[in-house]
Structures are given as structure tokens and as C-alpha cells.
Design an enzyme around this catalytic site. Structure first.
Site, PDB file in Angstrom:
ATOM      1  N   GLY A 234       0.815  -1.196   0.036  1.00 33.79           N
ATOM      2  CA  GLY A 234      -0.007  -0.049   0.011  1.00 33.79           C
ATOM      3  C   GLY A 234       0.978   1.207   0.074  1.00 33.79           C
ATOM      4  O   GLY A 234       0.459   2.370   0.831  1.00 33.79           O
ATOM      5  N   ASP A 261       0.725  -1.556  -4.719  1.00 32.43           N
ATOM      6  CA  ASP A 261      -0.558  -0.698  -4.453  1.00 32.43           C
ATOM      7  C   ASP A 261      -1.631  -1.157  -5.415  1.00 32.43           C
ATOM      8  O   ASP A 261      -1.570  -2.175  -6.336  1.00 32.43           O
ATOM      9  CB  ASP A 261      -0.123   0.633  -4.368  1.00 32.43           C
ATOM     10  CG  ASP A 261      -1.151   1.272  -3.520  1.00 32.43           C
ATOM     11  OD1 ASP A 261      -2.468   1.193  -3.779  1.00 32.43           O
ATOM     12  OD2 ASP A 261      -0.715   2.010  -2.603  1.00 32.43           O
ATOM     13  N   ARG A 299       2.835   1.992   5.804  1.00 28.14           N
ATOM     14  CA  ARG A 299       2.772   3.082   6.475  1.00 28.14           C
ATOM     15  C   ARG A 299       1.287   3.850   6.013  1.00 28.14           C
ATOM     16  O   ARG A 299       1.024   3.770   4.900  1.00 28.14           O
ATOM     17  CB  ARG A 299       3.654   4.223   5.788  1.00 28.14           C
ATOM     18  CG  ARG A 299       3.884   5.265   6.680  1.00 28.14           C
ATOM     19  CD  ARG A 299       5.011   6.500   6.288  1.00 28.14           C
ATOM     20  NE  ARG A 299       4.612   7.247   5.071  1.00 28.14           N
ATOM     21  CZ  ARG A 299       5.013   8.369   4.575  1.00 28.14           C
ATOM     22  NH1 ARG A 299       6.231   8.842   4.974  1.00 28.14           N
ATOM     23  NH2 ARG A 299       4.760   8.917   3.531  1.00 28.14           N
ATOM     24  N   HIS A 303      -4.452   1.994   9.669  1.00 26.19           N
ATOM     25  CA  HIS A 303      -5.339   2.971  10.294  1.00 26.19           C
ATOM     26  C   HIS A 303      -6.592   3.274   9.504  1.00 26.19           C
ATOM     27  O   HIS A 303      -7.664   4.071   9.810  1.00 26.19           O
ATOM     28  CB  HIS A 303      -4.652   4.219  10.995  1.00 26.19           C
ATOM     29  CG  HIS A 303      -4.558   5.408   9.602  1.00 26.19           C
ATOM     30  ND1 HIS A 303      -4.535   6.724   9.923  1.00 26.19           N
ATOM     31  CD2 HIS A 303      -4.229   5.310   8.202  1.00 26.19           C
ATOM     32  CE1 HIS A 303      -4.354   7.406   8.795  1.00 26.19           C
ATOM     33  NE2 HIS A 303      -4.052   6.713   7.888  1.00 26.19           N
TER      34      HIS A 303
END
Length: 409
Positions: A234, A261, A299, A303
Site C-alpha cells: 500500500g 498498491d 505506512r 489506520h
């Protein structure tokens, strides 16, 4: 102390603060804002919050017209007529816009109908700010507007369903935010990718604290051209891969470096020598195609997802890991108390977009251990923004550097 003396002292504080470090300036700004809030009456509060959407909209107009760039490039102050002429705008409208910008300290009025730049003007023309505000105005605003009714529909329970978020309700779509931007708002996807690539100071990086050579040197086999030393999952268009290869060129750390990605993002990836750009949708049915890499790195990816999706992602990485592999998670790690404004605002943005959240170290440890991985340790590399790199491995009885140790040690 009389009022005039206090105002002079405030001015002195502002002057001295300009030479302070970022952490000191942030603390000073927070203290001054608390003081300002303690003095505000109900009329001030009403209009300050009532016009929040207007402020962001007016900034976007200023960016569209290039008003702020004009002021930062000007040798001195500019008049209303000069700005109107150079932006092909009506003088009456421009007068009203500049008057508003002056009230919000975006510019400063030096005499009637004459204005000059401020610190905020210069901030607004920075590429990272321009891209970020384009994204916040173009995508996040609608999501924020619908959050009251969205949370009410959930009976004010914490959202966990990534297919039913404030974003979905705001845009009347079943697509995820990234899918939606890719298909319907490519300019916004461009804004987002630019923001993500520029938002962090390159000198504040996990590479400054994580002992890459200490961890990998004994494991690298220069005679194996297929060995993968680093996979950025990603990783956007590849800025992290480029930084990794710049610091550790093949002459220092031989092996394959891979960016992963979604296909639309990989299509725009940087053509960095020594980096392979490979499309992979980590939530598709396809397993992680790169097996046994020495480092799997992500990174700001977990989240974006609620806990059950993070577990799915970690599980796919675990299946691909060997005993020599480690998963590095580069994320905001919230303190248990005293969370700052920026982190708490991003946390609620994650809630609205993905039914996700920013997490404490305890939250991260729980997620890691729930999929059978072992927490090795963590190290903060940007204390002001709570940015931390966490190391995770397959379970083993002992580690040479000690479980839970600081990675910098």
C-alpha cells in the site's frame, strides 16, 4: 499588568516563538488559543463555529484564483484593483474576498484597499497544503456534514462496518473512498496521493531509527537474485521505496525492493531504478504474492481499516512471512492521554471514511497478537506527531534484541 503591557508582551512572545522549534511553537499556540477561548463570549463562539465551512470554501476560492500565490510572489503590498486585474475577477467581489481573508489573518490589511501577505499566506501556497486542502474540501467536507445523522443512525455506537460509513452515505455509493475517487474523482485521488507523498518531512523517517543493516546484513544473500529485502504494501506511488533505495542502494544492500498498491496507483508509480512496481489488492482473494521477504512494510495503511480488516491484512502478511521476515508497521500511536488536536481530528476522519480509528500502542499489540504474530518493539521517530515504527515477527522463543525493546537500541 495593564492591558496595553499585556498586548506588547503577547507580541514579544509571537516574535520569539518564530525562532523556536516546532514542538515549542505547537505548545505555545495551544496555550494562546486556550487563553483566547477563555475570553470569548457567546457571540464570538456562535460565529466562529457557525462559519467553519465558509472559511474552508473561501480558502478554496483563493487557491483556485491563485490569490495567495500572487501575494507571496509580490515585492510589496497589493491593492484590490491589482489583485482583481491579475486574477480576471470583478473588483467588487475581490474587495469582499480580501476583506474576509484579512479578518482570518490569511492576509493583512495595511491601508484601505491594500493588503500584504502573512505567515498563513505562505503556508497556503505550499504544495502539501494546497493538495491537502483540495482533498479536505473536495472529499472530506461532505463526509463531515453527514456525520451527525450517520452516528444517530448507529444509535451512537462506534462504527465497525467499512461498507456502511459516513462516506458511503454522503456520496450515495457502495464503493470504498479509494475506489470512488479512482472511478469518479481522479483529481481528488491526485490530491490525496500528493498530500500523502509530501505531508511528512523526509528527514523524519522510520529509516532514521530502525537498524536496517543490523537486522538484514547477515540475512542478505548477494548470490540470490530473487531474494526480496523490502516490500512496501500500500505504498502509493513509491516515495518510501525511493527513500529506501536511496539510503540502501544495491551496493550496500543487494536484493529486490517491491512497491505494492492498487492497479490505478501503480500505473502512476515513480520509475525508481531498482524498485519493482507490482499491483496487488490486499483485500482481494489473492494471497500475498511475495513470499519470504525480509521486510514487509506499511505506512498509514492499517489506520484506514477497522479491526477485522486489519486482522485480515496482517493474516495475509503472516502467511507469506518466513522466520527471517519482519513486518514493520509505520503508524500514529496515540498516547493514553493528552491526545493532540491533529491526531484526534484525523481519528474522527478515519471513523467517517472507513469505520476505522487511530490506535494506542495497546490497541496495536492486541491486533498483532490476535493473528498469532509477536510484538517485538517500537520506536518513535517523530514525537510531535506520534509517528512510530513497530516491529512484528512470527512467534519465536527468543530474539537477540529482546522483546519489547526500543528499536533504536
Amino acid at each position: 499588568m495593564d492591558l496595553n503591557a499585556a498586548l506588547i508582551q503577547l507580541s514579544d512572545i509571537g516574535f520569539l516563538g518564530r525562532t523556536a522549534d516546532r514542538e515549542t511553537r505547537r505548545s505555545l499556540i495551544a496555550a494562546l488559543r486556550r487563553t483566547a477561548d477563555s475570553l470569548e463570549d457567546e457571540v464570538g463562539t456562535l460565529h466562529r463555529y457557525g462559519h467553519i465551512e465558509l472559511e474552508k470554501a473561501m480558502i478554496q476560492i483563493g487557491l483556485d484564483l491563485g490569490i495567495f500565490k500572487l501575494f507571496t510572489e509580490a515585492a510589496g503590498a497589493l491593492t484590490v484593483d491589482q489583485v482583481a486585474q491579475r486574477t480576471n475577477s470583478g473588483p467588487q467581489l475581490m474587495r469582499r474576498l480580501l476583506r474576509y481573508y484579512a479578518t482570518t489573518n490569511i492576509i493583512s490589511e495595511v491601508s484601505p484597499s491594500t493588503f500584504t501577505s502573512t505567515n498563513i499566506t505562505h503556508n497556503l501556497v505550499q504544495p502539501v497544503v494546497t493538495a491537502a486542502l483540495g482533498h479536505y474540501y473536495g472529499i472530506c467536507s461532505a463526509q463531515y456534514q453527514i456525520m451527525p445523522s450517520y452516528l444517530k443512525s448507529l444509535s451512537y455506537q462506534n462504527p465497525t462496518d467499512e461498507t456502511n460509513t459516513a462516506f458511503h452515505q454522503a456520496y450515495h455509493t457502495t464503493l470504498s473512498p479509494f475506489q470512488y475517487m479512482s472511478q469518479h474523482e481522479p483529481t481528488q485521488l491526485e490530491h490525496f496521493n500528493t498530500y500523502m507523498s509530501l505531508r511528512r518531512d523526509s528527514s523524519l523517517s522510520w529509516l532514521s531509527v530502525y537498524p536496517v543493516l543490523d537486522r538484514l546484513s547477515s540475512l542478505v544473500n548477494p548470490q540470490d537474485p530473487k531474494q526480496v529485502i523490502y516490500v512496501n504494501i500500500g505504498g502509493g506511488i513509491g516515495h518510501q521505496c525511493a527513500q529506501f533505495r536511496e539510503k540502501y542502494p544495491p551496493s550496500v544492500l543487494p536484493g529486490r525492493v517491491i512497491l505494492q498498491d492498487l492497479p490505478p496507483t501503480i500505473a502512476r508509480a515513480l520509475p525508481t531504478p531498482g524498485v519493482e512496481n507490482i499491483p496487488w489488492d490486499f483485500f482481494s482473494t489473492e494471497k500475498q504474492p511475495i513470499k519470504g521477504a525480509l521486510i514487509y512494510y506499511m505506512r498509514g495503511v492499517p489506520h484506514n481499516h477497522p479491526a477485522h480488516k486489519v486482522k485480515e491484512l496482517f493474516g495475509k502478511v503472516k502467511e507469506a512471512m518466513s522466520e527471517e521476515s519482519r513486518l514493520l508497521i509505520d503508524e500514529t500511536v496515540l498516547p493514553d492521554s493528552g491526545v493532540g488536536y491533529i491526531a484526534s481530528a484525523i481519528d474522527l476522519t478515519m471513523l467517517g471514511a472507513f469505520a476505522s480509528m487511530e490506535r494506542t500502542e495497546g490497541n496495536w499489540k492486541e491486533l498483532v497478537r490476535s493473528v498469532g504474530l509477536e510484538w517485538v518493539g517500537s520506536c518513535v521517530y517523530n514525537a510531535l506527531e506520534n509517528e512510530t515504527v513497530m516491529e512484528v515477527r512470527l512467534p519465536r522463543e527468543n530474539y537477540a534484541w529482546g522483546l519489547g525493546a526500543s528499536l533504536s537500541e
